[in-house]
Design an enzyme around this catalytic site. Structure first.
Site, PDB file in Angstrom:
ATOM      1  N   TRP A  32       0.831  -1.211   0.000  1.00 15.04           N
ATOM      2  CA  TRP A  32       0.000   0.000   0.000  1.00 15.04           C
ATOM      3  C   TRP A  32       0.861   1.255   0.000  1.00 15.04           C
ATOM      4  CZ3 TRP A  32      -5.066   1.936   0.396  1.00 15.04           C
ATOM      5  CH2 TRP A  32      -5.190   3.232   0.912  1.00 15.04           C
ATOM      6  N   MET A  33       0.426   2.268  -0.733  1.00 13.84           N
ATOM      7  CA  MET A  33       1.083   3.568  -0.737  1.00 13.84           C
ATOM      8  C   MET A  33       0.025   4.653  -0.682  1.00 13.84           C
ATOM      9  SD  MET A  33       3.447   5.303  -3.729  1.00 13.84           S
ATOM     10  CE  MET A  33       2.040   5.516  -4.835  1.00 13.84           C
ATOM     11  N   ASN A  34       0.276   5.716   0.154  1.00  9.91           N
ATOM     12  CA  ASN A  34      -0.570   6.895   0.039  1.00  9.91           C
ATOM     13  C   ASN A  34       0.281   8.154  -0.051  1.00  9.91           C
ATOM     14  OD1 ASN A  34      -0.804   5.820   3.012  1.00  9.91           O
ATOM     15  ND2 ASN A  34      -1.382   7.963   3.275  1.00  9.91           N
ATOM     16  N   ASP A  35       0.135   9.144   0.815  1.00  9.21           N
ATOM     17  CA  ASP A  35       0.665  10.494   0.608  1.00  9.21           C
ATOM     18  C   ASP A  35       2.128  10.550   0.174  1.00  9.21           C
ATOM     19  OD1 ASP A  35      -1.722  10.738   1.933  1.00  9.21           O
ATOM     20  OD2 ASP A  35      -0.964  11.993   3.546  1.00  9.21           O
ATOM     21  N   GLN A  51       4.031   7.525   2.208  1.00  7.92           N
ATOM     22  CA  GLN A  51       3.402   6.691   3.219  1.00  7.92           C
ATOM     23  C   GLN A  51       3.286   5.271   2.677  1.00  7.92           C
ATOM     24  OE1 GLN A  51       1.720   8.112   6.581  1.00  7.92           O
ATOM     25  NE2 GLN A  51       3.793   8.614   5.977  1.00  7.92           N
TER      26      GLN A  51
END
Length: 480
Positions: A32-35, A51
């Site tokens: 998973w990857m976000n910001d 993130q």
């Protein structure tokens, strides 16, 4: 084995299982990857931190992933930079930024403590404090022994430490300033500023932006920078509490204004959406190699289905955009070299679309349409197969676009006043990738992002109209 070693070993042992990653939009090796975090040009490369949960395709306790590039198409993945391995960040190393000082790379991030990891929110048990890590080589980071550097001691009364995060640092005339998002006592979003001489000892300076109570919003991921003689404040907006989730859409806005650092006062002049789609959040900017202001953002569709688990990853970034101010508005241009990465496949000039113009497409490419002055209505279908497509309905005479898709969200995207004054340039540029579309209208005036992880999307393109005149139809395939 410590948490940093564990994460890096897991990535190396499992990354080969990942499939269906986008061609030229940055995505994680696995998980998973976000910001985007710590976006910076350092020692000859653009570094991007983000993130990251390497162990699953869903959000969990956050690490900082890390990669670098020279061209934003070819990336080198580097070891995970931060893991949540200290008492002050035990439930996550949340978002933050990077800055160079005396040749070293400093990261400032939010240390997150929440025994329930967000799944059963109890604000009395949640705390967010700002922490520092630094590196001489830009790869291996040491956390500051006296972390956290901004916490209860520096946070004035009237603010809640349960939502106090996302430090973005800038330097002005020898002083470091840090903007942070925070929830105030009225439970609404606010952006506050701290200052320091050394990045380690910080004091509260001022509140620079406040939301209205009736807006019911919480702010995240602030960014403040100078651009073309003005200051620009960027932030993402979300519902301040769950009861407002039906009326408040996650989105990103910008405010152009004047900033007095000595007094700590920001005077807003104009606020607008940064992206008019439904999948653009938590962007971060940096100064480019040649002084440009560059932006990159997380492309995520809120409250929608995740990619198929067998993909092994979840999350991607927008292509980078160069920012300028023109006629009082923020302009955005794609910042990748098409000439080095795309090949011309189809070119039509001065074409009249009587019924349907078909273009055989690929999974990744670029499409440009230049409209004639008297262009009226026509429809572009992207990712077309026998039964599905993403449709862009263009009403040039009324300055309107409507995007409807059989993939991802069924909610239409409506863009008004998109072509400017009569006689002005009318162009549509689509950057197409395996799971996304980024549309730039009139070269740089408005941008719309769209994502969909559906399997077996089509690749063909068609343009349908009744005598629509197009000065240029250009399609290029991605070379990678």
């Amino acid at each position: 084995m410590n948490r940093l070693q564990k994460a890096n070993e897991y990535i190396q042992q499992n990354k080969a299982k990942v499939s269906s990653r986008p061609y030229y939009h940055f995505s994680p090796e696995i998980g998973w990857m976000n910001d985007p975090n710590g976006f910076i040009f350092y020692q000859g490369y653009y570094h991007l931190f983000y993130q990251y949960n390497p162990y699953d395709v869903v959000w969990d306790s956050m690490h900082w992933g890390h990669a670098k590039t020279k061209d934003f198409v070819n990336w080198e993945y580097l070891p995970v930079a931060l893991a949540n391995d200290k008492a002050y960040d035990t439930h996550g190393c949340f978002s933050g930024s990077a800055i160079e000082k005396d040749g070293k790379l400093y990261l400032i991030y939010t240390g997150h403590i929440d025994p329930n990891i967000g799944f059963d929110r109890d604000e009395s048990e949640i705390s967010e404090r700002q922490c520092v890590a630094f590196s001489s080589d830009g790869v291996h980071f040491e956390k500051y022994p006296l972390n956290p550097v901004i916490g209860e001691k520096q946070l004035p009364e009237g603010y809640l430490i349960c939502d106090f995060r996302d430090p973005k640092v800038l330097e002005v005339d020898g002083t470091y300033y840090c903007v942070l998002s925070v929830r105030n006592a009225e439970r609404r979003g606010e952006i506050i500023m701290f200052k320091s001489k050394d990045l380690l000892d910080w004091e509260f300076h001022s509140s620079i932006f406040q939301t209205k109570f009736e807006d019911n919003t919480l702010l995240e991921c602030p960014d403040l920078f100078e651009l073309d003689g003005k200051y620009v404040l960027i932030f993402s907006e979300m519902p301040c509490d769950p009861e407002f989730s039906e009326q408040i859409q996650n989105k990103t806005s910008y405010v152009i204004g004047e900033m007095d650092f000595e007094k700590g006062v920001f005077k807003p002049e104009k606020k607008e959406l940064l992206d008019h789609g439904q999948t653009f959040y938590a962007p971060q900017t940096t100064e480019g190699q040649n002084g440009e202001r560059l932006l990159i953002s997380w492309m995520h569709r809120w409250h929608q289905t995740t990619p198929p688990r067998e993909y092994g990853f979840n999350g991607m970034m927008s292509i980078p955009r160069q920012l300028t101010i023109k006629n009082g508005d923020l302009q955005q241009r794609p910042f990748i070299d098409r000439g080095s990465n795309f090949d011309l496949s189809v070119l039509h000039e001065n074409v009249v679309v009587e019924e349907q113009l078909e273009i055989p497409g690929k999974e990744a490419g670029y499409l440009k349409l230049a409209l004639a002055d008297d262009a009226q209505k026509f429809t572009i279908e992207l990712n077309k197969n026998e039964t599905k497509s993403t449709r862009v309905e263009v009403d040039a005479a009324n300055n309107k676009l409507v995007i409807l898709s059989d993939y991802g969200s069924k909610e239409p995207i409506v863009l008004e006043n998109c072509f400017g004054a009569p006689g002005s340039e009318k162009t549509l540029e689509f950057y197409l990738d395996l799971h996304s579309v980024e549309l730039f209208v009139n070269a740089d005036e408005k941008v719309v992002s769209f994502t969909a992880y559906d399997q077996n999307k089509g690749t063909d393109i068609s343009i349908t109209g009744s005598g629509a005149v197009l000065k240029e139809v250009r399609y290029e395939t991605f070379r990678g």
